[in-house]
Scaffold this motif. Structure first.
Motif, PDB file in Angstrom:
ATOM      1  N   LEU A   1      97.360  21.832  25.819  1.00  0.00           N
ATOM      2  CA  LEU A   1      97.331  23.277  26.080  1.00  0.00           C
ATOM      3  C   LEU A   1      96.251  23.610  27.100  1.00  0.00           C
ATOM      4  O   LEU A   1      96.474  24.377  28.042  1.00  0.00           O
ATOM      5  CB  LEU A   1      97.098  24.043  24.776  1.00  0.00           C
ATOM      6  N   TYR A   2      95.093  23.012  26.944  1.00  0.00           N
ATOM      7  CA  TYR A   2      94.013  23.242  27.893  1.00  0.00           C
ATOM      8  C   TYR A   2      94.384  22.723  29.280  1.00  0.00           C
ATOM      9  O   TYR A   2      94.179  23.409  30.282  1.00  0.00           O
ATOM     10  CB  TYR A   2      92.718  22.579  27.416  1.00  0.00           C
ATOM     11  N   GLY A   3      94.958  21.520  29.344  1.00  0.00           N
ATOM     12  CA  GLY A   3      95.311  20.910  30.623  1.00  0.00           C
ATOM     13  C   GLY A   3      96.319  21.715  31.415  1.00  0.00           C
ATOM     14  O   GLY A   3      96.218  21.822  32.633  1.00  0.00           O
ATOM     15  N   VAL A   4      97.301  22.298  30.748  1.00  0.00           N
ATOM     16  CA  VAL A   4      98.326  23.080  31.440  1.00  0.00           C
ATOM     17  C   VAL A   4      97.747  24.380  31.987  1.00  0.00           C
ATOM     18  O   VAL A   4      98.102  24.813  33.077  1.00  0.00           O
ATOM     19  CB  VAL A   4      99.519  23.382  30.490  1.00  0.00           C
ATOM     20  N   GLY A   5      96.834  25.013  31.266  1.00  0.00           N
ATOM     21  CA  GLY A   5      96.357  26.328  31.668  1.00  0.00           C
ATOM     22  C   GLY A   5      95.006  26.400  32.334  1.00  0.00           C
ATOM     23  O   GLY A   5      94.577  27.477  32.743  1.00  0.00           O
TER      24      GLY A   5
END
Length: 82
Positions: A15-19
């Protein structure tokens, strides 16, 4: 609510990596409701929503980009049900 780098620290690296490249940091929102009745059934609503997908533009064809507006549908449905 879990925001930004704290997502990666708590095990939500995807989730962190995508956003992480978005103008606003990625976040996980947790909504809870307690009706005060210990005997009531527990219900869980779960929805995923990606409003800004950093890989979408380079990975999808032009025709595939139109469907990205639906990437937030799971989260929107969950919030509506809440």
């Amino acid at each position: 609510e879990i925001i930004g780098k704290e997502l990666a620290i708590k095990g939500y690296g995807g989730l962190y990596g995508v956003g992480k490249a978005a103008n606003c940091p990625p976040r996980m929102i947790i909504l809870e409701y307690d009706d005060g009745d210990a005997d009531s059934e527990t219900v869980a609503l779960v929805g995923k929503g990606i409003v800004y997908d950093t890989g979408g533009l380079s990975l999808k064809t032009r025709a595939g980009m139109a469907g990205m507006k639906h990437d937030m549908g799971g989260a929107a449905g969950m919030v509506g049900g809440f």
